[in-house]
Scaffold this motif. Structure first.
Motif, PDB file in Angstrom:
ATOM      1  N   PHE A 137      19.807  40.381 -28.378  1.00 65.77           N
ATOM      2  CA  PHE A 137      18.756  41.337 -28.022  1.00 65.77           C
ATOM      3  C   PHE A 137      18.672  41.567 -26.520  1.00 65.77           C
ATOM      4  N   GLY A 138      19.188  40.642 -25.733  1.00 63.21           N
ATOM      5  CA  GLY A 138      19.273  40.884 -24.298  1.00 63.21           C
ATOM      6  C   GLY A 138      20.375  41.865 -23.936  1.00 63.21           C
ATOM      7  N   GLN A 139      21.432  41.897 -24.761  1.00 66.11           N
ATOM      8  CA  GLN A 139      22.560  42.780 -24.497  1.00 66.11           C
ATOM      9  C   GLN A 139      22.383  44.176 -25.089  1.00 66.11           C
ATOM     10  N   LEU A 140      21.558  44.298 -26.122  1.00 66.74           N
ATOM     11  CA  LEU A 140      21.420  45.584 -26.824  1.00 66.74           C
ATOM     12  C   LEU A 140      21.088  46.752 -25.894  1.00 66.74           C
ATOM     13  N   PRO A 141      20.072  46.643 -25.040  1.00 68.64           N
ATOM     14  CA  PRO A 141      19.762  47.803 -24.187  1.00 68.64           C
ATOM     15  C   PRO A 141      20.914  48.209 -23.273  1.00 68.64           C
TER      16      PRO A 141
ATOM     17  N   ALA B 164      36.887  40.594 -21.403  1.00 68.54           N
ATOM     18  CA  ALA B 164      35.953  40.669 -20.278  1.00 68.54           C
ATOM     19  C   ALA B 164      34.828  41.672 -20.519  1.00 68.54           C
ATOM     20  N   ARG B 165      35.072  42.685 -21.349  1.00 66.14           N
ATOM     21  CA  ARG B 165      34.051  43.703 -21.598  1.00 66.14           C
ATOM     22  C   ARG B 165      33.146  43.333 -22.768  1.00 66.14           C
ATOM     23  N   THR B 166      33.734  42.933 -23.874  1.00 67.30           N
ATOM     24  CA  THR B 166      32.943  42.654 -25.075  1.00 67.30           C
ATOM     25  C   THR B 166      32.516  41.196 -25.185  1.00 67.30           C
ATOM     26  N   MET B 167      33.185  40.315 -24.461  1.00 66.19           N
ATOM     27  CA  MET B 167      32.970  38.867 -24.517  1.00 66.19           C
ATOM     28  C   MET B 167      33.363  38.268 -25.868  1.00 66.19           C
TER      29      MET B 167
END
Length: 221
Positions: A115-119, A35-38
């Motif tokens: 790149f959407g998850q990086l920040p 659930a956290r890392t997918m």
């Protein structure tokens, strides 16, 4: 008996759908993302060294990779269904889309996700820098690529109702995942009427609905 090692919200949903279209009996062994890392659970590494899904056991044969699984099932169980005759224009289009779906369509969609998850995952002190880099990568490279692919799909669907011709084929099953994913990450359905119609057609198919019942919740439907 065919066993599908099925990861939630993944490419393996297409295999369940194909099996339903072909009317083949199969079992589903479910795996749940963290659930956290997918990420897929470590149990999948006992099935395949890369720990990825889908993987299919067909008797004593084990096949991984969605396209390879689709080809195996068509070759072994379909009796000519869901595939145009070879050496025809439709047959060549079928082969193209079957391989294009993962070879060309999915990489920019994966980059969009990363790149959407990086920040969100960056430490607080460097988050503004990471956010700037991610935004630049998306606006300068990823988003133009996704727009080009969506334009391509929309244009191709002016030629016929389905990707490989006038008949529904396994190429449409293969293309479902990139189109469904792009509809969430890359384009608005109201701006792409032919892609919108394609998604409506596949989601209305009884076999698609049965696959959802077997596979469990699926975020991209």
């Amino acid at each position: 008996m065919i066993t599908v090692h099925h990861l939630n919200d993944s490419r393996s949903q297409r295999i369940l759908w194909l099996l339903e279209e072909l009317g083949l009996p199969y079992e589903v062994k479910r795996y749940q993302r963290d659930a956290r890392t997918m990420l897929a659970p470590p149990e999948l590494k006992a099935i395949h060294p890369l720990g990825k899904s889908p993987v299919v056991d067909d008797g004593d044969v084990r096949v991984a990779e969605t396209g390879a699984i689709i080809e195996h099932l068509l070759d072994t169980h379909a009796n000519g269904r869901l595939r145009p005759p070879p050496r025809t224009p439709e047959g060549r289009r079928f082969t193209y889309w079957l391989h294009y779906a993962e070879g060309s369509a999915m990489p920019p969609l994966l980059l969009k996700l990363i790149f959407g998850q990086l920040p969100k995952r960056a430490p607080g002190l460097v988050r503004p820098i990471v956010n700037g880099v991610a935004a630049k990568a998306q606006s300068g490279f990823i988003d133009p690529q996704l727009k080009a692919h969506a334009n391509f799909w929309e244009t191709e669907l002016t030629k016929s109702e389905w990707f490989a011709g006038d008949a529904f084929t396994a190429a449409d099953i293969m293309m479902s995942f990139p189109v469904e994913t792009a509809a969430q990450r890359a384009f608005r359905r109201q701006d792409r009427p032919r892609l919108d119609a394609f998604l409506s057609r596949i989601h209305a198919r009884p076999a698609y609905q049965r696959a959802l019942e077997r596979g469990g919740p699926y975020a991209y439907s």
